[in-house]
Design a protein around this motif. Structure first.
Motif, mmCIF file in Angstrom:
data_model
loop_
_atom_site.group_PDB
_atom_site.id
_atom_site.type_symbol
_atom_site.label_atom_id
_atom_site.label_comp_id
_atom_site.label_asym_id
_atom_site.label_seq_id
_atom_site.Cartn_x
_atom_site.Cartn_y
_atom_site.Cartn_z
ATOM 1 N N ALA A 1 1.035 4.095 -2.872
ATOM 2 C CA ALA A 1 0.776 5.489 -2.492
ATOM 3 C C ALA A 1 1.930 6.381 -2.933
ATOM 4 O O ALA A 1 1.721 7.527 -3.365
ATOM 5 C CB ALA A 1 0.569 5.595 -0.983
ATOM 6 N N GLY B 1 -6.197 -2.105 -0.269
ATOM 7 C CA GLY B 1 -5.188 -1.121 0.131
ATOM 8 C C GLY B 1 -4.764 -0.223 -1.017
ATOM 9 O O GLY B 1 -4.537 0.982 -0.840
ATOM 10 N N THR C 1 0.823 -1.202 0.000
ATOM 11 C CA THR C 1 0.000 0.000 0.000
ATOM 12 C C THR C 1 0.861 1.257 0.000
ATOM 13 O O THR C 1 0.593 2.217 -0.735
ATOM 14 C CB THR C 1 -0.948 0.010 1.214
ATOM 15 N N GLY C 2 1.912 1.281 0.819
ATOM 16 C CA GLY C 2 2.798 2.439 0.866
ATOM 17 C C GLY C 2 3.535 2.662 -0.440
ATOM 18 O O GLY C 2 3.734 3.805 -0.874
ATOM 19 N N GLU D 1 -7.428 2.390 -1.414
ATOM 20 C CA GLU D 1 -7.379 3.339 -0.303
ATOM 21 C C GLU D 1 -6.190 4.277 -0.440
ATOM 22 O O GLU D 1 -6.268 5.458 -0.085
ATOM 23 C CB GLU D 1 -7.306 2.577 1.017
ATOM 24 N N ALA D 2 -5.068 3.767 -0.956
ATOM 25 C CA ALA D 2 -3.883 4.602 -1.155
ATOM 26 C C ALA D 2 -4.183 5.734 -2.121
ATOM 27 O O ALA D 2 -3.828 6.900 -1.880
ATOM 28 C CB ALA D 2 -2.722 3.751 -1.673
ATOM 29 N N THR E 1 -6.026 0.558 8.659
ATOM 30 C CA THR E 1 -7.227 1.381 8.802
ATOM 31 C C THR E 1 -8.430 0.582 9.301
ATOM 32 O O THR E 1 -8.484 -0.639 9.173
ATOM 33 C CB THR E 1 -7.603 2.047 7.465
ATOM 34 N N ALA F 1 -4.078 4.392 5.073
ATOM 35 C CA ALA F 1 -4.584 3.464 4.064
ATOM 36 C C ALA F 1 -4.012 2.080 4.320
ATOM 37 O O ALA F 1 -2.959 1.927 4.948
ATOM 38 C CB ALA F 1 -4.206 3.945 2.653
ATOM 39 N N GLY F 2 -4.719 1.064 3.833
ATOM 40 C CA GLY F 2 -4.223 -0.307 3.965
ATOM 41 C C GLY F 2 -4.710 -0.995 5.222
ATOM 42 O O GLY F 2 -5.696 -0.588 5.851
ATOM 43 N N THR G 1 0.683 4.065 6.185
ATOM 44 C CA THR G 1 0.397 2.786 5.511
ATOM 45 C C THR G 1 1.224 1.694 6.185
ATOM 46 O O THR G 1 1.899 0.900 5.525
ATOM 47 C CB THR G 1 0.755 2.876 4.014
#
Length: 332
Positions: A23, A302, A19-20, A305-306, A290, A286-287, A120
């Protein structure tokens, strides 16, 4: 020796898992300057640390993809944003202000000043649940994760646990190990039903309502190489050959310093709204970390959401910006 520095950016992302990484890419796509922080020394988060060889089946567009291959693609994509990478460092303190932005202090003294923060961090820092009988054997035949399958080639492997990880390892190790035995304290399992049926259809042996109570070398002691395990079933011990044990008993998650930042949390997860906003100004999440009504913890979720977090952070950073910038696949 720790060195201190100051980093200035538009958005700082804490957590370099899938996710990071997405993002990071998406923030770069929106023209934002990015700093990426992770306490692990490599990009990829849990996948890199715990199951790089595992087949992942729930990412859109990939019927099956190894964790390592997924991370490689995500890293290549994320690096197009040219982020400042702050790896092997932990974010300790956060100051978030609606007007001035956010400031993060890391454990090596580095200060990151940004206009927005996206967390994240997955499950936070994690530590595996111990297998009491394996005390003294960790790294000597007993492991908690399986980063590579090669060391198990031709061995008798005992896997302890009844969750997804235990069954995933059984499924992947069964073709290369001499034998695989799965030991669980109950005869019901927490793993996905499809995976359980796949393992049941393999040569994997099941020992349920049981626990591993001892590990021994060939001489019956504990100083040599692992040779057998003692499994107790209904109070009766039985010995089985084993040169390798995988203790897949789950892990204990710890949000660490994040818990002191004043974020609203629920059961060790950060509460967010539909824009991925947290209870703190200019702070998004996010991810897996959350929590909101209807939350589903999948890598695919994720990713969405990112993008939502980045798009809403972009408007906070520049009020003249649009939440939706258009599709990245559109031509000029």
């Amino acid at each position: 020796m720790a060195t201190s520095e100051s980093v200035e950016c538009d958005v700082v992302i804490v957590g370099a898992g899938p996710t990071g990484l997405f993002a990071t890419y998406y923030a770069g796509f929106r023209g934002l300057r990015v700093a990426l922080i992770d306490s692990l020394p490599e990009l990829g988060g849990q996948i890199t640390a715990m199951y790089p060889e595992k087949a992942i089946l729930d990412v859109a567009g990939f019927p099956s993809v190894k964790g390592r291959e997924l991370v490689d693609g995500l890293v290549a994509q994320a690096l197009t944003a040219e982020p400042v990478q702050l790896l092997g460092r932990t974010a300790l303190e956060l100051v978030a202000n609606e007007e001035s932005g956010v400031s993060l202090t890391l454990d090596d003294g580095t200060v990151v000043n940004a206009k927005a923060l996206i967390i994240t961090a997955g499950i936070g820092k994690f530590s595996p649940r111990p297998l009491p009988a394996a005390a003294g054997w960790i790294g000597r035949g007993v492991e908690f994760f399986v980063p590579s399958f090669a060391p198990y080639d031709g061995k008798d492997v005992v896997i302890v646990g009844g969750g997804d990880s235990a069954f995933d390892w059984a499924l992947h190790l069964e073709p290369i190990a001499r034998s695989v035995t799965l030991v669980h304290r109950r005869d019901a399992f927490r793993a996905h039903e499809r995976t359980v049926e796949q393992v049941r259809s393999s040569s994997t042996q099941f020992v349920t309502k049981a626990e591993v109570t001892a590990l021994r070398d060939a001489a019956g002691g504990t100083d040599g190489e692992l040779a057998e395990v003692e499994i107790t079933v209904d109070g009766v011990p039985q010995a089985r050959p084993a040169q390798a044990v995988v203790a897949a008993l789950g892990f204990v998650a710890d949000l660490g310093p994040l818990q002191q930042w004043g974020l609203e949390t629920h059961r060790r997860h950060i509460v967010v709204d539909g824009a991925m906003r947290t209870s703190l100004p200019r702070v998004f999440a996010a991810g897996d970390i959350t929590e909101y009504d209807g939350k589903v913890r999948l890598i695919a979720v994720g990713f969405g959401e990112a993008a939502t977090a980045v798009n809403n952070a972009a408007v906070v950073i520049d009020p003249s910006a649009h939440v939706f910038p258009g599709h990245s696949s559109e031509g000029s």
